[in-house]
Write a protein that holds these residues in place. Structure first.
Motif, PDB file in Angstrom:
ATOM      1  N   ALA A 218     -28.155  -5.271 -47.760  1.00  0.00           N
ATOM      2  CA  ALA A 218     -26.894  -5.040 -48.460  1.00  0.00           C
ATOM      3  C   ALA A 218     -25.732  -5.233 -47.490  1.00  0.00           C
ATOM      4  O   ALA A 218     -25.934  -5.406 -46.280  1.00  0.00           O
ATOM      5  CB  ALA A 218     -26.856  -3.637 -49.061  1.00  0.00           C
ATOM      6  N   ALA A 219     -24.522  -5.169 -48.036  1.00  0.00           N
ATOM      7  CA  ALA A 219     -23.332  -5.183 -47.192  1.00  0.00           C
ATOM      8  C   ALA A 219     -23.341  -3.937 -46.309  1.00  0.00           C
ATOM      9  O   ALA A 219     -23.926  -2.912 -46.682  1.00  0.00           O
ATOM     10  CB  ALA A 219     -22.082  -5.212 -48.058  1.00  0.00           C
ATOM     11  N   PRO A 220     -22.716  -3.995 -45.131  1.00  0.00           N
ATOM     12  CA  PRO A 220     -22.734  -2.836 -44.228  1.00  0.00           C
ATOM     13  C   PRO A 220     -22.279  -1.541 -44.890  1.00  0.00           C
ATOM     14  O   PRO A 220     -22.883  -0.482 -44.677  1.00  0.00           O
ATOM     15  CB  PRO A 220     -21.771  -3.253 -43.109  1.00  0.00           C
ATOM     16  N   GLN A 221     -21.219  -1.610 -45.725  1.00  0.00           N
ATOM     17  CA  GLN A 221     -20.721  -0.397 -46.375  1.00  0.00           C
ATOM     18  C   GLN A 221     -21.778   0.223 -47.278  1.00  0.00           C
ATOM     19  O   GLN A 221     -21.935   1.451 -47.325  1.00  0.00           O
ATOM     20  CB  GLN A 221     -19.454  -0.719 -47.199  1.00  0.00           C
ATOM     21  N   ALA A 222     -22.529  -0.628 -47.988  1.00  0.00           N
ATOM     22  CA  ALA A 222     -23.548  -0.116 -48.906  1.00  0.00           C
ATOM     23  C   ALA A 222     -24.713   0.499 -48.149  1.00  0.00           C
ATOM     24  O   ALA A 222     -25.256   1.537 -48.555  1.00  0.00           O
ATOM     25  CB  ALA A 222     -24.042  -1.235 -49.824  1.00  0.00           C
ATOM     26  N   VAL A 223     -25.128  -0.122 -47.045  1.00  0.00           N
ATOM     27  CA  VAL A 223     -26.230   0.440 -46.256  1.00  0.00           C
ATOM     28  C   VAL A 223     -25.842   1.803 -45.709  1.00  0.00           C
ATOM     29  O   VAL A 223     -26.663   2.729 -45.669  1.00  0.00           O
ATOM     30  CB  VAL A 223     -26.619  -0.522 -45.118  1.00  0.00           C
ATOM     31  N   TYR A 224     -24.588   1.947 -45.292  1.00  0.00           N
ATOM     32  CA  TYR A 224     -24.141   3.223 -44.728  1.00  0.00           C
ATOM     33  C   TYR A 224     -23.908   4.278 -45.805  1.00  0.00           C
ATOM     34  O   TYR A 224     -24.313   5.430 -45.659  1.00  0.00           O
ATOM     35  CB  TYR A 224     -22.859   3.015 -43.925  1.00  0.00           C
ATOM     36  N   ARG A 225     -23.245   3.889 -46.901  1.00  0.00           N
ATOM     37  CA  ARG A 225     -22.864   4.868 -47.918  1.00  0.00           C
ATOM     38  C   ARG A 225     -23.971   5.157 -48.913  1.00  0.00           C
ATOM     39  O   ARG A 225     -24.043   6.258 -49.468  1.00  0.00           O
ATOM     40  CB  ARG A 225     -21.622   4.371 -48.672  1.00  0.00           C
ATOM     41  N   GLN A 226     -24.840   4.163 -49.159  1.00  0.00           N
ATOM     42  CA  GLN A 226     -25.899   4.347 -50.147  1.00  0.00           C
ATOM     43  C   GLN A 226     -27.247   3.891 -49.593  1.00  0.00           C
ATOM     44  O   GLN A 226     -27.901   3.004 -50.136  1.00  0.00           O
ATOM     45  CB  GLN A 226     -25.569   3.587 -51.434  1.00  0.00           C
ATOM     46  N   PRO A 227     -27.704   4.505 -48.498  1.00  0.00           N
ATOM     47  CA  PRO A 227     -29.027   4.152 -47.963  1.00  0.00           C
ATOM     48  C   PRO A 227     -30.117   4.501 -48.962  1.00  0.00           C
ATOM     49  O   PRO A 227     -30.032   5.516 -49.653  1.00  0.00           O
ATOM     50  CB  PRO A 227     -29.123   5.003 -46.691  1.00  0.00           C
ATOM     51  N   VAL A 228     -31.138   3.664 -49.026  1.00  0.00           N
ATOM     52  CA  VAL A 228     -32.115   3.805 -50.104  1.00  0.00           C
ATOM     53  C   VAL A 228     -33.153   4.888 -49.844  1.00  0.00           C
ATOM     54  O   VAL A 228     -33.830   5.329 -50.770  1.00  0.00           O
ATOM     55  CB  VAL A 228     -32.835   2.459 -50.374  1.00  0.00           C
ATOM     56  N   THR A 229     -33.329   5.310 -48.591  1.00  0.00           N
ATOM     57  CA  THR A 229     -34.297   6.366 -48.277  1.00  0.00           C
ATOM     58  C   THR A 229     -33.679   7.352 -47.284  1.00  0.00           C
ATOM     59  O   THR A 229     -32.683   7.047 -46.619  1.00  0.00           O
ATOM     60  CB  THR A 229     -35.583   5.791 -47.642  1.00  0.00           C
ATOM     61  N   ARG A 230     -34.296   8.527 -47.178  1.00  0.00           N
ATOM     62  CA  ARG A 230     -33.861   9.511 -46.186  1.00  0.00           C
ATOM     63  C   ARG A 230     -33.934   8.926 -44.775  1.00  0.00           C
ATOM     64  O   ARG A 230     -33.073   9.171 -43.938  1.00  0.00           O
ATOM     65  CB  ARG A 230     -34.750  10.757 -46.227  1.00  0.00           C
ATOM     66  N   GLU A 231     -35.004   8.162 -44.526  1.00  0.00           N
ATOM     67  CA  GLU A 231     -35.198   7.593 -43.191  1.00  0.00           C
ATOM     68  C   GLU A 231     -34.082   6.633 -42.826  1.00  0.00           C
ATOM     69  O   GLU A 231     -33.552   6.659 -41.705  1.00  0.00           O
ATOM     70  CB  GLU A 231     -36.557   6.883 -43.108  1.00  0.00           C
ATOM     71  N   VAL A 232     -33.706   5.776 -43.765  1.00  0.00           N
ATOM     72  CA  VAL A 232     -32.595   4.853 -43.505  1.00  0.00           C
ATOM     73  C   VAL A 232     -31.305   5.637 -43.309  1.00  0.00           C
ATOM     74  O   VAL A 232     -30.495   5.330 -42.433  1.00  0.00           O
ATOM     75  CB  VAL A 232     -32.453   3.834 -44.653  1.00  0.00           C
ATOM     76  N   ALA A 233     -31.115   6.680 -44.113  1.00  0.00           N
ATOM     77  CA  ALA A 233     -29.895   7.492 -44.011  1.00  0.00           C
ATOM     78  C   ALA A 233     -29.733   8.074 -42.620  1.00  0.00           C
ATOM     79  O   ALA A 233     -28.638   8.059 -42.040  1.00  0.00           O
ATOM     80  CB  ALA A 233     -29.918   8.610 -45.052  1.00  0.00           C
ATOM     81  N   THR A 234     -30.809   8.608 -42.050  1.00  0.00           N
ATOM     82  CA  THR A 234     -30.713   9.233 -40.738  1.00  0.00           C
ATOM     83  C   THR A 234     -30.693   8.205 -39.615  1.00  0.00           C
ATOM     84  O   THR A 234     -30.196   8.490 -38.526  1.00  0.00           O
ATOM     85  CB  THR A 234     -31.883  10.210 -40.511  1.00  0.00           C
ATOM     86  N   PHE A 235     -31.188   6.990 -39.874  1.00  0.00           N
ATOM     87  CA  PHE A 235     -31.198   5.957 -38.838  1.00  0.00           C
ATOM     88  C   PHE A 235     -29.852   5.260 -38.696  1.00  0.00           C
ATOM     89  O   PHE A 235     -29.409   4.974 -37.578  1.00  0.00           O
ATOM     90  CB  PHE A 235     -32.290   4.923 -39.127  1.00  0.00           C
ATOM     91  N   VAL A 236     -29.174   4.988 -39.805  1.00  0.00           N
ATOM     92  CA  VAL A 236     -27.937   4.203 -39.726  1.00  0.00           C
ATOM     93  C   VAL A 236     -26.705   5.063 -39.449  1.00  0.00           C
ATOM     94  O   VAL A 236     -25.592   4.548 -39.388  1.00  0.00           O
ATOM     95  CB  VAL A 236     -27.706   3.359 -41.000  1.00  0.00           C
ATOM     96  N   GLY A 237     -26.863   6.352 -39.270  1.00  0.00           N
ATOM     97  CA  GLY A 237     -25.728   7.212 -38.942  1.00  0.00           C
ATOM     98  C   GLY A 237     -26.149   8.669 -38.999  1.00  0.00           C
ATOM     99  O   GLY A 237     -27.283   8.998 -39.355  1.00  0.00           O
ATOM    100  N   GLN A 238     -25.229   9.556 -38.642  1.00  0.00           N
ATOM    101  CA  GLN A 238     -25.498  10.988 -38.761  1.00  0.00           C
ATOM    102  C   GLN A 238     -25.550  11.371 -40.239  1.00  0.00           C
ATOM    103  O   GLN A 238     -24.723  10.912 -41.026  1.00  0.00           O
ATOM    104  CB  GLN A 238     -24.417  11.795 -38.050  1.00  0.00           C
ATOM    105  N   ALA A 239     -26.517  12.181 -40.596  1.00  0.00           N
ATOM    106  CA  ALA A 239     -26.679  12.576 -42.002  1.00  0.00           C
ATOM    107  C   ALA A 239     -26.825  14.084 -42.102  1.00  0.00           C
ATOM    108  O   ALA A 239     -27.508  14.713 -41.301  1.00  0.00           O
ATOM    109  CB  ALA A 239     -27.906  11.894 -42.613  1.00  0.00           C
ATOM    110  N   VAL A 240     -26.174  14.655 -43.112  1.00  0.00           N
ATOM    111  CA  VAL A 240     -26.313  16.068 -43.443  1.00  0.00           C
ATOM    112  C   VAL A 240     -27.223  16.142 -44.666  1.00  0.00           C
ATOM    113  O   VAL A 240     -26.893  15.617 -45.730  1.00  0.00           O
ATOM    114  CB  VAL A 240     -24.948  16.717 -43.758  1.00  0.00           C
ATOM    115  N   LEU A 241     -28.396  16.764 -44.527  1.00  0.00           N
ATOM    116  CA  LEU A 241     -29.360  16.873 -45.615  1.00  0.00           C
ATOM    117  C   LEU A 241     -29.459  18.328 -46.064  1.00  0.00           C
ATOM    118  O   LEU A 241     -29.670  19.230 -45.246  1.00  0.00           O
ATOM    119  CB  LEU A 241     -30.730  16.369 -45.169  1.00  0.00           C
ATOM    120  N   LEU A 242     -29.301  18.553 -47.375  1.00  0.00           N
ATOM    121  CA  LEU A 242     -29.329  19.895 -47.951  1.00  0.00           C
ATOM    122  C   LEU A 242     -30.231  19.905 -49.180  1.00  0.00           C
ATOM    123  O   LEU A 242     -30.417  18.865 -49.836  1.00  0.00           O
ATOM    124  CB  LEU A 242     -27.914  20.336 -48.359  1.00  0.00           C
TER     125      LEU A 242
END
Length: 346
Positions: A218-242
């Motif tokens: 995807a476009a960089p903004q989409a990968v960062y804002r809408q990562p498809v898995t938890r793993e991608v979310a934590t890999f492409v930036g800091q993530a707060v998981l609740l």
């Protein structure tokens, strides 16, 4: 420049599957950032595209010509791929001009064909042609390596973590120069990296390679804002998981009832927010969620704030604020969420 098309590509070493059913297209004139952690299969994929390894299944096409397939393996030197390695790998006994012209036919090499134009393209003075690599900085050597890769007018260019050995300021400057040079050349390029800011800054698209599979393109903004898995979310930036619960297109969690950035079926889910989405205000403000600051990490222009929510959840939340507004440890604050949240079903 050419289009790169990979379909159904798989590769194993013994019983270990390194690449599994890779589908990837790099459009003509685009720069795709191939992002993944160490061990994800980036180097193996690169070596198959270049022709240094054979694929077990699938095909690789460059501008419509199959260069790798069940019964096809075009030699690396016939694929017309420009390659920029991590360290530049310039020949220390040759001048800059001779380095750039090294891959050209003999007559063009002797005439230093297009050397001045290529130096200008990568943002270096033509006078550098007579210098030796040792007289250039690391960033300048990487630009020369790019000029050398572009000299034979390749089908496309592969950049293999080319900025990893540079310091922060030089990395930014060199990235900017390389991006401008690729754009000026109209080059089709693949940047192989595990550096998230690098991928987001340079790529027209980002392909995330995870455990041998492409999990998101995807476009960089989409990968960062809408990562498809938890793993991608934590890999492409800091993530707060609740912890949260999805109901009717929204998700309820310790930070309130939030809109969803992507649809998800009702039920228990993990909420993902980026630290910069969490605003930190003085205690006692209207709305928001009370918390106290347990720790901070000051990084100059910004700072990370670790705040413990006051209430039943007691969750520890990471927020990002401008450096000059970093609260003190022990201070009571109020947290607000700005924007939509991603959520992942449990």
């Amino acid at each position: 420049m050419s289009e790169l098309r990979i379909r159904g590509l798989s590769k194993s070493f013994g019983a270990h599957a390194v690449l599994r059913d890779i589908d990837l297209t790099v459009k003509r004139g685009a720069l795709l950032a191939l992002l993944g952690p160490s061990g994800s299969g980036k180097t193996t994929l690169l070596r198959i595209v270049c022709g240094f390894e054979r694929a077990e299944l699938g095909t690789v096409e460059i501008d419509g010509q199959c260069v790798a397939g069940p019964d096809t393996h075009v030699a690396p030197e016939r694929r017309r791929i420009g390659y920029v390695p991590q360290e530049g790998a310039l020949f220390p006994h040759l001048s800059i001009a001779d380095n750039i012209a090294f891959g050209l036919p003999r007559a063009a090499r002797r005439k230093h064909h297009r050397v001045g134009t290529l130096l200008e393209m990568v943002g270096l003075p033509a006078a550098y042609a007579s210098r030796s690599p040792q007289q250039l900085s690391g960033g300048q050597q990487q630009r020369v390596a790019l000029a050398r890769a572009l000299a034979p007018e390749p089908s496309f260019v592969i950049l293999d973590e080319p900025f990893s050995s540079l310091d922060t300021s030089l990395r930014h400057e060199t990235r900017t120069a390389v991006a401008a040079a690729l754009d000026a050349a109209g080059a089709t390029a693949v940047l192989v990296t595990h550096d998230q800011p690098e991928a987001m800054t340079l790529g027209n698209e980002v392909a995330v390679l995870w455990e041998g599979q492409i999990v998101q393109i995807a476009a960089p903004q989409a990968v960062y804002r809408q990562p498809v898995t938890r793993e991608v979310a934590t890999f492409v930036g800091q993530a707060v998981l609740l912890d949260g619960v999805v109901r009717g297109g929204r998700i309820a969690c310790a930070l309130g009832d939030l809109p969803l950035a992507a649809p998800l079926a009702d039920g228990p889910a993990d909420v993902m927010l980026r630290p910069e989405q969490i605003a930190v205000a003085p205690a006692g403000g209207a709305g928001g969620h009370p918390a106290h600051v347990e720790a901070t990490q000051f990084a100059g222009q910004d700072a990370d704030v670790f705040a413990r929510l006051i209430g039943p959840s007691g969750a520890l939340v990471r927020a990002r604020v401008p450096g000059h507004r970093c609260p003190a440890v022990g201070e009571r604050v109020t947290l607000h969420v700005d924007g939509a949240a991603m959520a992942y079903a449990r």
